[in-house]
Enzyme design. Sequence first.
Site, PDB file in Angstrom:
ATOM      1  N   ASN A   9       0.874  -1.174   0.000  1.00  0.00           N
ATOM      2  CA  ASN A   9       0.000   0.000   0.000  1.00  0.00           C
ATOM      3  C   ASN A   9       0.909   1.221   0.000  1.00  0.00           C
ATOM      4  OD1 ASN A   9      -1.788   2.043   0.469  1.00  0.00           O
ATOM      5  ND2 ASN A   9      -2.471   1.323   2.487  1.00  0.00           N
ATOM      6  N   LYS A  11       0.164   4.227  -0.311  1.00  0.00           N
ATOM      7  CA  LYS A  11      -0.494   5.396   0.298  1.00  0.00           C
ATOM      8  C   LYS A  11      -0.278   6.651  -0.576  1.00  0.00           C
ATOM      9  CE  LYS A  11      -0.251   3.124   4.764  1.00  0.00           C
ATOM     10  NZ  LYS A  11      -0.142   3.214   6.214  1.00  0.00           N
ATOM     11  N   HIS A 100      -9.549   1.300   5.103  1.00  0.00           N
ATOM     12  CA  HIS A 100      -8.277   1.465   5.808  1.00  0.00           C
ATOM     13  C   HIS A 100      -8.485   2.402   6.992  1.00  0.00           C
ATOM     14  CE1 HIS A 100      -4.131   2.443   6.682  1.00  0.00           C
ATOM     15  NE2 HIS A 100      -3.788   1.382   5.972  1.00  0.00           N
ATOM     16  N   GLU A 102      -6.848   4.766   8.005  1.00  0.00           N
ATOM     17  CA  GLU A 102      -6.588   6.176   7.685  1.00  0.00           C
ATOM     18  C   GLU A 102      -7.810   6.815   7.030  1.00  0.00           C
ATOM     19  OE1 GLU A 102      -2.959   5.379   5.596  1.00  0.00           O
ATOM     20  OE2 GLU A 102      -2.010   4.818   7.488  1.00  0.00           O
ATOM     21  N   GLU A 170      -5.231  -4.927  10.544  1.00  0.00           N
ATOM     22  CA  GLU A 170      -4.224  -3.892  10.757  1.00  0.00           C
ATOM     23  C   GLU A 170      -4.515  -3.179  12.075  1.00  0.00           C
ATOM     24  OE1 GLU A 170      -2.430  -2.696   6.648  1.00  0.00           O
ATOM     25  OE2 GLU A 170      -4.001  -1.314   7.192  1.00  0.00           O
ATOM     26  N   GLY A 176       2.630   2.268  10.850  1.00  0.00           N
ATOM     27  CA  GLY A 176       3.587   3.359  10.733  1.00  0.00           C
ATOM     28  C   GLY A 176       4.318   3.687  12.026  1.00  0.00           C
ATOM     29  N   SER A 214       3.546  -2.174  10.374  1.00  0.00           N
ATOM     30  CA  SER A 214       5.002  -2.247  10.610  1.00  0.00           C
ATOM     31  C   SER A 214       5.593  -3.603  10.236  1.00  0.00           C
ATOM     32  CB  SER A 214       5.322  -1.885  12.058  1.00  0.00           C
ATOM     33  OG  SER A 214       4.939  -0.551  12.318  1.00  0.00           O
TER      34      SER A 214
END
Length: 253
Positions: A9, A11, A100, A102, A170, A176, A214
Amino acid sequence: MNKKLIAGNWKMNGSLDDSKGLIADVVNGIFGSQVLLEYCDFLVCPPYLHLYAVRHALHGNDSVAYGAQDCSAAANGARTGDTSAEMIADSGCSHVILGHSERRQHHGETDETVRRKAEMAHKSNLITIICVGEKEEERDLGVQEEVVAKQISGALPDSANAQNTVIAYEPVWAIGTGKSASAEDVKSMHGFIRRKLQEKLEDSNKLRILYGGSMKPENAKELLATENVDGGLIGGASLSADQFLKIAQAALA
Ligand code: 13P
């Protein structure tokens, strides 16, 4: 043996030239180590505006599939700034990431939104990668399974099956941060997700469950060898072809 899905991904990162260079390096790396294709399926999800360059760079080479990072819940029309599932499929994508964390955080997406997007994506024959995962405070409270169960029952449409759906677990606190979930926690949550899917789908045992958060070359071997981990959804480390392919190498028994 089931192949692992190694998915990047990307992003909202990189210039057009960066994306062109990255896909070229990924393809060359796979070409130089073809045994990877016996163990892994590859997918990259670049920013929308770089999809066509990735398609062009691949020249019909199907060793790497490509997908989008989101799609609209609407079919077409007055939705300024949105991209429909049909457009994504039409551009050659096989997959789309949905829900996701985010997007849930920055765009207020709910399970209901994700479900409507997934229905639309399935109508366009896209494979949906539906993301679930608890926040740090939810894990601290020990309610991670309730959170993920609710996301699965709310976000998976009736059209979902093992062929057109992938789940990505996730945990938000692992994205991250450099701090991945432990193999033990991943085993427990992926087992839980598998059992939840069994209640909902007939072919649930064939549905891939990816881990994301991660993942890097140093922890990939242990994570990918964990029961019910059928691949990885990789953010930061997928921006380096070398790291991305090292993660894939970790899938080699
Ligand atoms: P990182 O690998 O950078 O933690 O990101 C994971 C992710 O969000 C993939 O979708």
